[in-house]
Design a protein around this motif. Structure first.
Motif, PDB file in Angstrom:
ATOM      1  N   LEU A 248      55.463  12.856  38.336  1.00 57.06           N
ATOM      2  CA  LEU A 248      54.471  11.789  38.342  1.00 57.06           C
ATOM      3  C   LEU A 248      53.351  12.208  39.289  1.00 57.06           C
ATOM      4  N   LYS A 249      52.670  11.238  39.859  1.00 61.86           N
ATOM      5  CA  LYS A 249      51.585  11.574  40.775  1.00 61.86           C
ATOM      6  C   LYS A 249      52.136  11.971  42.141  1.00 61.86           C
ATOM      7  N   SER A 250      51.242  12.472  42.974  1.00 65.30           N
ATOM      8  CA  SER A 250      51.615  12.865  44.325  1.00 65.30           C
ATOM      9  C   SER A 250      52.137  11.663  45.102  1.00 65.30           C
ATOM     10  N   HIS A 251      52.981  11.970  46.090  1.00 63.07           N
ATOM     11  CA  HIS A 251      53.538  10.949  46.975  1.00 63.07           C
ATOM     12  C   HIS A 251      53.118  11.309  48.396  1.00 63.07           C
TER      13      HIS A 251
ATOM     14  N   LYS B 190      48.103  17.143  49.193  1.00 68.73           N
ATOM     15  CA  LYS B 190      47.950  16.287  48.011  1.00 68.73           C
ATOM     16  C   LYS B 190      47.124  16.972  46.922  1.00 68.73           C
TER      17      LYS B 190
ATOM     18  N   GLY C  35      51.129  17.086  38.783  1.00 70.32           N
ATOM     19  CA  GLY C  35      51.561  15.773  38.300  1.00 70.32           C
ATOM     20  C   GLY C  35      51.460  15.646  36.792  1.00 70.32           C
ATOM     21  N   GLY C  36      52.307  14.800  36.218  1.00 62.87           N
ATOM     22  CA  GLY C  36      52.263  14.518  34.786  1.00 62.87           C
ATOM     23  C   GLY C  36      52.781  15.643  33.917  1.00 62.87           C
TER      24      GLY C  36
ATOM     25  N   LEU D  16      55.959  15.190  45.428  1.00 67.30           N
ATOM     26  CA  LEU D  16      55.803  14.686  44.061  1.00 67.30           C
ATOM     27  C   LEU D  16      56.873  13.661  43.743  1.00 67.30           C
TER      28      LEU D  16
ATOM     29  N   ASP E 180      48.630  17.279  43.286  1.00 68.59           N
ATOM     30  CA  ASP E 180      47.949  16.553  42.203  1.00 68.59           C
ATOM     31  C   ASP E 180      47.858  17.405  40.939  1.00 68.59           C
TER      32      ASP E 180
END
Length: 196
Positions: free
Chosen positions: A37-40, A96, A103-104, A46, A100
């Motif tokens: 998913l997106k960054s944490h 990040k 992600g996805g 991630l 990024d």
């Protein structure tokens, strides 16, 4: 972030720093585990979508493979957090901006590292179910798979039964055996499902 595949060895470099390069043996068979998913946060972590049964494959020091421009590139896991969200850190992914870009994306592990029970997960060969037939061991009825549909946490086979479409869950607990040469999935279909 640069990467290349030469003579069966994957090499990737982040931020063009030679000291951050690593090599990895060629792997021919991959097992789909989940999706990033997106960054944490801001430290390059991630968030993942991953079924509970596969979380055990996400250990510090193990590798996951992300598809970057058509090549599966290895990333070593440096930490795992299983709380409100399932979060991992990857070695050499430190901020990040870098996370990024990851992600996805679907991610895999080496099939050889996956238990035989989990290898039966139909989700990992979902595009290959067309023209397979489901054979119910209890009733002896057979059903040609018309297509598959992805539901949350479940892959479903769409079959024709009594002139209407019926959904049959392709879950490893219901699958007895998959005969790939004959394209037959031997299953124990739950009672009552065929009467719906």
């Amino acid at each position: 972030m640069d990467y290349a595949c030469q003579q069966g060895i994957y090499t990737f470099t982040i931020d063009d720093s030679p000291q951050l390069s690593t090599s990895f043996k060629q792997i021919k068979d991959f097992f789909l585990i989940g999706k990033t998913l997106k960054s944490h946060g801001t430290a390059g972590q991630l968030r993942l979508i991953i079924e509970d049964k596969f979380k055990g494959y996400m250990q510090k020091g193990t590798y996951i493979f992300l598809d970057l421009d058509g090549s599966k590139v290895p990333f070593q896991i440096s930490s795992v957090q299983d709380g409100a969200h399932f979060v991992i850190s990857l070695k050499d992914v430190d901020d990040k901006q870098e996370s990024d870009t990851l992600g996805g994306k679907e991610f895999w592990v080496e099939t050889e590292s996956v238990s035989s029970r989990h290898r039966m997960s139909p989700r990992n060969i979902k595009g290959k179910w067309d023209d397979f037939t489901i054979l119910d061991s209890k009733s002896g009825k057979s059903f040609v798979i018309l297509r598959t549909e992805e539901f949350p946490q479940q892959l479903m086979a769409v079959v024709n039964h009594n002139d209407r479409e019926l959904l049959i869950p392709l879950h490893e607990n219901l699958i007895i055996e998959i005969d790939k040469s004959e394209q037959i999935i031997h299953m124990m279909i739950p009672e009552g499902l065929l009467e719906l």
